[in-house]
Design a protein around this motif. Structure first.
Motif, PDB file in Angstrom:
ATOM      1  N   HIS A  67     -13.683  20.573  17.516  1.00 51.75           N
ATOM      2  CA  HIS A  67     -14.372  19.930  18.637  1.00 51.75           C
ATOM      3  C   HIS A  67     -15.722  19.361  18.205  1.00 51.75           C
ATOM      4  CE1 HIS A  67     -11.264  21.969  20.835  1.00 51.75           C
ATOM      5  NE2 HIS A  67     -11.804  23.158  20.700  1.00 51.75           N
ATOM      6  N   HIS A 138      -6.251  21.045  24.022  1.00 53.37           N
ATOM      7  CA  HIS A 138      -5.291  21.871  23.268  1.00 53.37           C
ATOM      8  C   HIS A 138      -3.830  21.638  23.622  1.00 53.37           C
ATOM      9  CE1 HIS A 138      -9.168  24.027  23.562  1.00 53.37           C
ATOM     10  NE2 HIS A 138      -8.952  24.298  22.291  1.00 53.37           N
ATOM     11  N   GLU A 204     -10.490  31.680  24.843  1.00 49.20           N
ATOM     12  CA  GLU A 204     -10.759  30.315  25.307  1.00 49.20           C
ATOM     13  C   GLU A 204      -9.658  29.879  26.269  1.00 49.20           C
ATOM     14  OE1 GLU A 204     -10.384  27.273  22.283  1.00 49.20           O
ATOM     15  OE2 GLU A 204     -11.783  25.916  23.270  1.00 49.20           O
ATOM     16  N   ASP A 225     -14.650  26.295  23.480  1.00 49.08           N
ATOM     17  CA  ASP A 225     -15.472  26.847  22.395  1.00 49.08           C
ATOM     18  C   ASP A 225     -16.856  26.216  22.275  1.00 49.08           C
ATOM     19  OD1 ASP A 225     -13.486  28.588  21.620  1.00 49.08           O
ATOM     20  OD2 ASP A 225     -12.667  27.273  20.077  1.00 49.08           O
ATOM     21  N   ASP A 280      -6.612  26.457  17.768  1.00 45.33           N
ATOM     22  CA  ASP A 280      -7.160  25.178  17.304  1.00 45.33           C
ATOM     23  C   ASP A 280      -6.643  24.717  15.944  1.00 45.33           C
ATOM     24  OD1 ASP A 280      -8.860  24.691  19.470  1.00 45.33           O
ATOM     25  OD2 ASP A 280     -10.413  25.984  18.645  1.00 45.33           O
TER      26      ASP A 280
HETATM   27 ZN   LIG Z   1     -10.402  25.168  21.061  1.00 44.49          ZN
END
Ligand SMILES: [Zn+2]
Length: 309
Positions: A67, A138, A204, A225, A280
């Motif tokens: 990110h 995601h 998350e 995050d 991720d």
């Molecule tokens: Zn993430």
């Protein structure tokens, strides 16, 4: 036009064609396509479908938050020299003024060479915990999205390198068929888990595409995050969720600080499942989730084992 003239025309054309192809082969058109990819899942997918005809350079290394990323000089160099750039989109690489935007404009990269893998994916939003409507990036955690991304990668490679289109088509279809089998396992597995156990709480709010697809109740400590992770209020809210829904276990992702979830576990008395989920990124080469296909299979095993505790 008489027949002889016509035939000699064809002959000349053939000679030119053969001449050309042997000449270009000498010049090395079999060189693989140079592709820059933003993060591990995208990279693995392009390598899986592109095979020997691609050389893929991965930007965000494992263990680094996709990110937010700070490109290095060698990233800039590789991108400048590459035939195409593949990225996830849906806010993963911090679209609209994010790091990828800046990287692309800093080298004035040709827009026609940029491919987004999620054009056909319906975005979902992080409604709670954020100031405005932010897209949840995601989507690849859901194998249905993986299928759409693989279709997009296959089409992009065919567009970039028509000469090898059969190769990409075949590999792409094999890959998509594997994804479809995995998706079928997801559907069967979650259907067999009773409602009161079909609860996924992780750190998350990353599993939204998956939980909506398979009718799973989702809880989390923080929305994304990049924002505050594990404040006392967030831990309290997550603990309330756990006490209310009584899941068999709590889950924690491979790439987050475990302490906030440990606090929720202590407060609620519900244990953390001993194997982490991947979100991720895929795992490193020695892990059980070192490819995207294995990442999906691994997550399904962890989720079903955990929910059936
Ligand atoms: Zn993430």
């Amino acid at each position: 036009m008489d027949l002889i003239k016509k035939l000699s025309g064809i002959l000349v054309a053939l000679l030119i064609l053969t001449g050309c192809s042997s000449e270009t082969a000498d010049e090395g058109t079999d060189e693989p396509l140079k592709i820059t990819s933003t993060f591990s899942i995208m990279t693995d997918m392009v390598e899986a479908i592109g095979g020997e005809h691609v050389e893929v350079y991965n930007l965000v290394p494992l263990g680094t938050d996709p990110h937010e990323y700070d490109p290095k000089p060698e990233d800039i160099q590789f991108l400048t020299d590459s035939d195409a750039l593949f990225y996830n989109g849906l806010n993963l690489e911090g679209e609209n003024g994010g790091w990828l935007d800046k990287l692309v404009s800093s080298v004035d990269y040709d827009e026609d060479k940029i491919f987004r893998a999620t054009d056909d994916v319906e975005p979902m939003y992080l409604a709670e915990g954020t100031a405005d409507e932010e897209i949840n990036p995601h989507s690849f955690i859901d194998p249905n999205v993986g299928i759409k991304m693989a279709e997009a990668v296959k089409s992009a490679l065919i567009e970039l390198d028509e000469e090898n289109s059969e190769y990409y088509k075949e590999r792409g279809e094999d890959y998509i068929n594997e994804l479809k089998e995995i998706e079928n396992d997801y559907r069967q597995t979650f259907e067999d888990i009773p409602d009161d156990r079909r609860i996924l709480i992780a750190s998350e709010f990353a599993f939204q595409y998956l939980t909506e697809q398979y009718n799973i109740q989702e809880g989390y400590i923080w929305a994304i995050d990049t924002e505050e992770n594990g404040s006392p209020q967030q831990i309290k809210d997550a603990t309330d969720f756990v006490k209310k829904h009584q899941p068999p276990v709590l889950f924690v992702e491979s790439n987050v600080d475990r302490r906030p979830m440990e606090a929720v576990s202590k407060e609620s008395g519900v244990p953390i499942y001993d194997k982490p989920l991947y979100s991720d990124e895929i795992g490193n080469q020695d892990s059980e989730a070192s490819t995207y296909l294995d990442y999906l299979r691994y997550n399904l095993n962890v989720l079903s084992d955990g929910m059936n505790q």
